[in-house]
Scaffold this motif. Structure first.
Motif, short mmCIF file in Angstrom:
data_model
loop_
_atom_site.label_atom_id
_atom_site.label_comp_id
_atom_site.label_asym_id
_atom_site.label_seq_id
_atom_site.Cartn_x
_atom_site.Cartn_y
_atom_site.Cartn_z
N GLU A 10 78.81 76.10 44.43
CA GLU A 10 79.59 75.96 43.21
C GLU A 10 78.75 76.39 42.00
O GLU A 10 79.25 77.09 41.11
N ALA A 11 77.49 76.01 41.97
CA ALA A 11 76.60 76.40 40.87
C ALA A 11 76.44 77.92 40.83
O ALA A 11 76.42 78.51 39.74
N ARG A 12 76.37 78.57 41.99
CA ARG A 12 76.27 80.03 42.02
C ARG A 12 77.57 80.68 41.54
O ARG A 12 77.55 81.69 40.86
N ALA A 13 78.70 80.10 41.91
CA ALA A 13 80.00 80.66 41.53
C ALA A 13 80.24 80.56 40.02
O ALA A 13 80.94 81.40 39.46
N TYR A 14 79.66 79.56 39.38
CA TYR A 14 79.90 79.34 37.95
C TYR A 14 78.62 79.51 37.13
O TYR A 14 78.32 78.73 36.24
N GLN A 15 77.89 80.57 37.41
CA GLN A 15 76.69 80.89 36.64
C GLN A 15 77.08 81.30 35.23
O GLN A 15 78.17 81.83 35.02
N PRO A 16 76.19 81.09 34.26
CA PRO A 16 76.48 81.52 32.89
C PRO A 16 76.85 83.01 32.84
O PRO A 16 76.24 83.83 33.52
N LYS A 23 93.92 78.51 35.78
CA LYS A 23 94.96 78.77 36.78
C LYS A 23 96.35 78.53 36.22
O LYS A 23 97.27 79.28 36.51
N GLN A 24 96.50 77.50 35.41
CA GLN A 24 97.82 77.13 34.88
C GLN A 24 98.34 78.10 33.84
O GLN A 24 99.51 78.43 33.83
N ASN A 25 97.50 78.52 32.94
CA ASN A 25 97.95 79.41 31.87
C ASN A 25 96.94 80.55 31.69
O ASN A 25 96.25 80.62 30.70
N TYR A 48 85.49 77.37 24.12
CA TYR A 48 86.48 76.40 24.59
C TYR A 48 85.85 75.02 24.37
O TYR A 48 84.71 74.79 24.78
N PRO A 49 86.58 74.10 23.73
CA PRO A 49 85.97 72.85 23.28
C PRO A 49 85.68 71.78 24.33
O PRO A 49 84.89 70.89 24.07
N LYS A 50 86.32 71.85 25.50
CA LYS A 50 86.16 70.77 26.48
C LYS A 50 85.56 71.30 27.78
O LYS A 50 85.80 72.44 28.15
N PRO A 51 84.82 70.46 28.51
CA PRO A 51 84.32 70.87 29.82
C PRO A 51 85.48 70.94 30.82
O PRO A 51 86.53 70.32 30.61
N CYS A 52 85.28 71.69 31.90
CA CYS A 52 86.35 71.92 32.87
C CYS A 52 85.90 71.61 34.29
O CYS A 52 84.71 71.65 34.61
N TYR A 53 86.88 71.35 35.15
CA TYR A 53 86.65 71.19 36.58
C TYR A 53 86.84 72.53 37.27
O TYR A 53 87.67 73.33 36.84
N PRO A 54 86.14 72.77 38.37
CA PRO A 54 86.32 74.02 39.11
C PRO A 54 87.76 74.25 39.56
O PRO A 54 88.23 75.39 39.58
N GLU A 55 88.48 73.19 39.88
CA GLU A 55 89.87 73.33 40.35
C GLU A 55 90.78 73.92 39.29
O GLU A 55 91.85 74.43 39.59
N GLU A 56 90.40 73.79 38.03
CA GLU A 56 91.22 74.30 36.93
C GLU A 56 91.06 75.80 36.71
O GLU A 56 91.87 76.41 36.03
N LEU A 57 89.98 76.37 37.27
CA LEU A 57 89.60 77.73 36.93
C LEU A 57 89.72 78.71 38.09
O LEU A 57 89.57 78.33 39.25
N ARG A 58 89.97 79.94 37.74
CA ARG A 58 89.97 81.05 38.71
C ARG A 58 88.82 81.97 38.29
O ARG A 58 88.79 82.48 37.18
N VAL A 59 87.87 82.18 39.20
CA VAL A 59 86.76 83.08 38.92
C VAL A 59 87.26 84.51 39.05
O VAL A 59 87.92 84.86 40.02
N LEU A 60 86.98 85.29 38.04
CA LEU A 60 87.39 86.69 38.05
C LEU A 60 86.21 87.53 38.52
O LEU A 60 85.09 87.34 38.10
N SER A 61 86.50 88.46 39.40
CA SER A 61 85.44 89.34 39.87
C SER A 61 85.94 90.78 39.83
O SER A 61 87.14 91.03 39.73
N ASN A 62 85.03 91.69 39.89
CA ASN A 62 85.35 93.11 39.88
C ASN A 62 86.16 93.51 38.65
O ASN A 62 87.10 94.29 38.76
#
Length: 75
Positions: A10-16, A23-25, A48-62
């Motif tokens: 998870e830490a590797r997937a969400y590197q700076p 996902k929702q919007n 973005y003002p608030k911290p997020c959970y991984p479930e809320e986000l979609r990692v974009l690649s390529n």
């Protein structure tokens, strides 16, 4: 720090600098500012003002990929 395998992944997937969308919007692209496994939720995004959970986000690649080039012959 004693991390489990999934925490390391998870830490590797969400590197700076990693681009993500909600996902929702989806639509707007955010970039991960910081991932801290000791915080709940662990992901802070730039502009973005608030911290997020991984479930809320979609990692974009390529986002930027090399397209095949066509060869043109000139007479």
């Amino acid at each position: 720090m004693n991390w489990t395998t999934w925490e390391q992944e998870e830490a590797r997937a969400y590197q700076p600098g990693t681009p993500v969308q909600f996902k929702q919007n989806g639509g707007k692209i955010y970039y991960v500012q910081e991932y801290d496994a000791m915080l709940v939720p662990p992901i802070w995004l730039e502009e973005y003002p608030k911290p997020c959970y991984p479930e809320e986000l979609r990692v974009l690649s390529n986002l930027f990929c090399v397209l095949p080039q066509r060869s043109l012959q000139v007479a």
